[in-house]
Design an enzyme around this catalytic site. Sequence first.
Site, PDB file in Angstrom:
ATOM      1  N   CYS A  33      43.531  45.934  46.631  1.00  0.00           N
ATOM      2  CA  CYS A  33      44.490  46.583  45.659  1.00  0.00           C
ATOM      3  C   CYS A  33      43.778  46.980  44.310  1.00  0.00           C
ATOM      4  O   CYS A  33      42.731  46.255  44.108  1.00  0.00           O
ATOM      5  CB  CYS A  33      45.680  45.878  45.349  1.00  0.00           C
ATOM      6  SG  CYS A  33      45.567  44.585  43.967  1.00  0.00           S
ATOM      7  N   HIS A  69      46.533  37.213  44.190  1.00  0.00           N
ATOM      8  CA  HIS A  69      46.262  37.799  45.312  1.00  0.00           C
ATOM      9  C   HIS A  69      45.079  37.000  45.857  1.00  0.00           C
ATOM     10  O   HIS A  69      44.352  36.237  45.218  1.00  0.00           O
ATOM     11  CB  HIS A  69      45.606  39.246  45.197  1.00  0.00           C
ATOM     12  CG  HIS A  69      46.848  40.089  44.727  1.00  0.00           C
ATOM     13  ND1 HIS A  69      46.933  41.536  44.968  1.00  0.00           N
ATOM     14  CD2 HIS A  69      48.072  40.043  44.362  1.00  0.00           C
ATOM     15  CE1 HIS A  69      48.032  41.961  44.622  1.00  0.00           C
ATOM     16  NE2 HIS A  69      48.909  41.033  44.277  1.00  0.00           N
ATOM     17  N   GLU A  95      42.109  37.921  46.752  1.00  0.00           N
ATOM     18  CA  GLU A  95      40.566  38.291  46.034  1.00  0.00           C
ATOM     19  C   GLU A  95      40.779  37.568  44.833  1.00  0.00           C
ATOM     20  O   GLU A  95      39.467  37.079  44.324  1.00  0.00           O
ATOM     21  CB  GLU A  95      40.398  39.676  46.094  1.00  0.00           C
ATOM     22  CG  GLU A  95      40.571  40.414  47.312  1.00  0.00           C
ATOM     23  CD  GLU A  95      41.677  40.992  47.863  1.00  0.00           C
ATOM     24  OE1 GLU A  95      41.906  41.798  48.642  1.00  0.00           O
ATOM     25  OE2 GLU A  95      42.835  40.412  47.410  1.00  0.00           O
ATOM     26  N   CYS A 109      42.907  44.098  42.012  1.00  0.00           N
ATOM     27  CA  CYS A 109      41.625  43.104  42.480  1.00  0.00           C
ATOM     28  C   CYS A 109      40.441  44.033  42.411  1.00  0.00           C
ATOM     29  O   CYS A 109      39.262  43.430  42.095  1.00  0.00           O
ATOM     30  CB  CYS A 109      41.966  42.738  44.010  1.00  0.00           C
ATOM     31  SG  CYS A 109      43.246  41.588  44.030  1.00  0.00           S
TER      32      CYS A 109
END
Length: 154
Positions: free
Chosen positions: A82, A52, A54, A85
């Site tokens: 999410c 992801h 992040e 993260c």
Amino acid sequence: MSDKQFLQQAINLATENVQAGGRPFGAVVVCDGHVVATGVNQMLELNDPTAHAELMALRQAGKTLKRVKLDDCVVYASGQPCPMCLAAMRMAGISRVIYAYSNQDAQPFGLSTETIAQALRVVPEHQAGLHFEQLRPDNQPRSTLYQLWWEKQS
């Protein structure tokens, strides 16, 4: 730069990622007013469900700053982070996160993680669709592995 400018940088990264065939997520890590890391969602390119934006930015920030504690950093993300993260940010000591688009904004496009966030609010042993159990190694005290690590730290 201002919060809006750093956030716009995350959105620009996400837009560029979409134009390159990726998912619409970008992130920027800022320390003392300076960008120390950026990331875009690379799940598809890397076949990595943890890639992801992040997390990619946090990994780069750790390498750039040569540390795992990033408690003096701010994360700017194009989308609402999410649970994975968020957990990583908490473990890194991040206390400020600014994002542009919410789960509600993402939901019509199949990009919301709200369902996962709701499931994680239940203790693991009671989460639907997850078999979660502890299986201890035979003939080892509870803390053998952790004790070994603790002794190596001294």
